[in-house]
Design a protein around this motif. Structure first.
Motif, PDB file in Angstrom:
ATOM      1  N   TYR A   1      -1.081  -1.425  -4.504  1.00 41.67           N
ATOM      2  CA  TYR A   1      -2.295  -0.650  -4.233  1.00 41.67           C
ATOM      3  C   TYR A   1      -1.892   0.776  -3.867  1.00 41.67           C
ATOM      4  O   TYR A   1      -1.403   1.042  -2.773  1.00 41.67           O
ATOM      5  CB  TYR A   1      -3.068  -1.321  -3.103  1.00 41.67           C
ATOM      6  CG  TYR A   1      -4.242  -0.546  -2.559  1.00 41.67           C
ATOM      7  CD1 TYR A   1      -5.228  -0.050  -3.403  1.00 41.67           C
ATOM      8  CD2 TYR A   1      -4.370  -0.332  -1.193  1.00 41.67           C
ATOM      9  CE1 TYR A   1      -6.308   0.648  -2.887  1.00 41.67           C
ATOM     10  CE2 TYR A   1      -5.448   0.359  -0.666  1.00 41.67           C
ATOM     11  CZ  TYR A   1      -6.408   0.848  -1.516  1.00 41.67           C
ATOM     12  OH  TYR A   1      -7.480   1.544  -1.015  1.00 41.67           O
ATOM     13  N   GLY A   2      -2.062   1.676  -4.823  1.00 39.19           N
ATOM     14  CA  GLY A   2      -1.677   3.062  -4.590  1.00 39.19           C
ATOM     15  C   GLY A   2      -2.334   3.979  -5.601  1.00 39.19           C
ATOM     16  O   GLY A   2      -3.075   3.537  -6.488  1.00 39.19           O
ATOM     17  N   PRO A   3      -2.043   5.268  -5.488  1.00 34.95           N
ATOM     18  CA  PRO A   3      -2.675   6.253  -6.375  1.00 34.95           C
ATOM     19  C   PRO A   3      -2.212   6.096  -7.824  1.00 34.95           C
ATOM     20  O   PRO A   3      -1.066   5.718  -8.087  1.00 34.95           O
ATOM     21  CB  PRO A   3      -2.230   7.596  -5.793  1.00 34.95           C
ATOM     22  CG  PRO A   3      -1.005   7.297  -5.012  1.00 34.95           C
ATOM     23  CD  PRO A   3      -1.116   5.887  -4.541  1.00 34.95           C
ATOM     24  N   ASP A   4      -3.116   6.384  -8.727  1.00 32.33           N
ATOM     25  CA  ASP A   4      -2.811   6.282 -10.157  1.00 32.33           C
ATOM     26  C   ASP A   4      -1.660   7.199 -10.565  1.00 32.33           C
ATOM     27  O   ASP A   4      -0.930   6.891 -11.502  1.00 32.33           O
ATOM     28  CB  ASP A   4      -4.049   6.620 -10.995  1.00 32.33           C
ATOM     29  CG  ASP A   4      -5.162   5.602 -10.800  1.00 32.33           C
ATOM     30  OD1 ASP A   4      -4.863   4.415 -10.526  1.00 32.33           O
ATOM     31  OD2 ASP A   4      -6.346   5.990 -10.903  1.00 32.33           O
TER      32      ASP A   4
ATOM     33  N   THR B   1      -3.326  -1.340  -8.894  1.00 34.16           N
ATOM     34  CA  THR B   1      -4.673  -0.795  -8.785  1.00 34.16           C
ATOM     35  C   THR B   1      -4.752   0.307  -7.734  1.00 34.16           C
ATOM     36  O   THR B   1      -3.918   0.379  -6.833  1.00 34.16           O
ATOM     37  CB  THR B   1      -5.688  -1.910  -8.441  1.00 34.16           C
ATOM     38  OG1 THR B   1      -7.013  -1.385  -8.482  1.00 34.16           O
ATOM     39  CG2 THR B   1      -5.420  -2.512  -7.073  1.00 34.16           C
ATOM     40  N   SER B   2      -5.784   1.119  -7.846  1.00 34.92           N
ATOM     41  CA  SER B   2      -6.118   2.100  -6.813  1.00 34.92           C
ATOM     42  C   SER B   2      -7.468   1.756  -6.186  1.00 34.92           C
ATOM     43  O   SER B   2      -8.024   2.539  -5.434  1.00 34.92           O
ATOM     44  CB  SER B   2      -6.158   3.512  -7.417  1.00 34.92           C
ATOM     45  OG  SER B   2      -7.112   3.571  -8.459  1.00 34.92           O
ATOM     46  N   ASP B   3      -7.982   0.568  -6.483  1.00 32.38           N
ATOM     47  CA  ASP B   3      -9.288   0.114  -6.003  1.00 32.38           C
ATOM     48  C   ASP B   3      -9.141  -0.632  -4.675  1.00 32.38           C
ATOM     49  O   ASP B   3      -8.488  -1.675  -4.623  1.00 32.38           O
ATOM     50  CB  ASP B   3      -9.916  -0.802  -7.056  1.00 32.38           C
ATOM     51  CG  ASP B   3     -11.323  -1.256  -6.698  1.00 32.38           C
ATOM     52  OD1 ASP B   3     -11.806  -0.955  -5.579  1.00 32.38           O
ATOM     53  OD2 ASP B   3     -11.943  -1.925  -7.538  1.00 32.38           O
TER      54      ASP B   3
ATOM     55  N   TYR C   1      -4.236   5.612   1.412  1.00 29.96           N
ATOM     56  CA  TYR C   1      -3.576   4.301   1.396  1.00 29.96           C
ATOM     57  C   TYR C   1      -2.859   3.999   2.712  1.00 29.96           C
ATOM     58  O   TYR C   1      -2.096   3.035   2.802  1.00 29.96           O
ATOM     59  CB  TYR C   1      -2.611   4.225   0.205  1.00 29.96           C
ATOM     60  CG  TYR C   1      -3.341   4.523  -1.080  1.00 29.96           C
ATOM     61  CD1 TYR C   1      -4.060   3.530  -1.737  1.00 29.96           C
ATOM     62  CD2 TYR C   1      -3.370   5.820  -1.594  1.00 29.96           C
ATOM     63  CE1 TYR C   1      -4.775   3.812  -2.885  1.00 29.96           C
ATOM     64  CE2 TYR C   1      -4.089   6.103  -2.750  1.00 29.96           C
ATOM     65  CZ  TYR C   1      -4.782   5.100  -3.384  1.00 29.96           C
ATOM     66  OH  TYR C   1      -5.502   5.383  -4.520  1.00 29.96           O
TER      67      TYR C   1
ATOM     68  N   CYS D   1       0.816  -1.219   0.000  1.00 29.38           N
ATOM     69  CA  CYS D   1       0.000   0.000   0.000  1.00 29.38           C
ATOM     70  C   CYS D   1       0.846   1.265   0.000  1.00 29.38           C
ATOM     71  O   CYS D   1       1.856   1.340   0.692  1.00 29.38           O
ATOM     72  CB  CYS D   1      -0.870   0.021   1.249  1.00 29.38           C
ATOM     73  SG  CYS D   1      -1.861  -1.448   1.476  1.00 29.38           S
TER      74      CYS D   1
END
Length: 178
Positions: free
Chosen positions: A37-40, A66-68, A102, A12
């Protein structure tokens, strides 16, 4: 205990740093499902991603970016790293704004739906406001913690076991090179 192959690791936050890339490659080699998993805005390097996905194909791994937050479901491990490394202090206001969604929280742990999920961090971490730097940034209106103290000190946290393992690995490398 679940075998490593087929496990799921979610990293994250800053998904394009050295720790994320190390996790990504390690998971690809061992047949582990890895999720960045983090910001676009923080794109994983395309060349690195392509190379790692080639390795993943050979070992039955899945590498996902992904950012989901739905990606948290089923995670066996959640890991993160600090948001701004030494020398990047001027970037802290922007990084806090970008990475706060995140931050590893107990809500994130619960979203895994795995009561045995583990939390890892390479250390050092900002998990409370006891350090001078965390206090100073809090006074300026910025919460630089990448993980809450509740998670850091929880039954899910194995950060000190991780640090101890790293220490022994470093000692072995030193002995081998002497």
């Amino acid at each position: 205990k679940k075998p490593l192959k087929g496990s799921k690791v979610v990293f994250c936050g800053d998904i394009r740093n050295n720790m994320s890339y190390a996790w990504m490659y390690g998971c690809a080699k061992m047949g582990i499902h890895y999720v960045a998993y983090g910001p676009d805005e923080l794109c994983v390097d395309r060349k690195i991603l392509a190379a790692v996905r080639d390795v993943a194909k050979e070992n039955g791994s899945t590498i996902e970016v992904t950012s989901d937050p739905a990606c948290l479901k089923g995670a066996d491990v959640i890991s993160t790293d600090i948001w701004a490394s030494m020398g990047e202090e001027s970037q802290i206001p922007d990084r806090v704004k970008m990475l706060s969604p995140y931050k590893v929280t107990m809500e994130m742990i619960k979203a895994t739906e795995n009561p045995d999920v583990l939390f890892l961090h390479c250390l050092p971490s900002f998990h409370d406001f006891e350090t001078t730097m965390a206090k100073e940034w809090k006074e300026k209106g910025y919460d630089i913690r990448e993980v809450t103290d509740e998670v850091f000190r929880s039954k899910h946290s194995v950060v000190f076991d991780e640090a101890e393992n790293r220490m022994h690995t470093i000692k072995a490398v030193m002995v081998a090179t002497l």
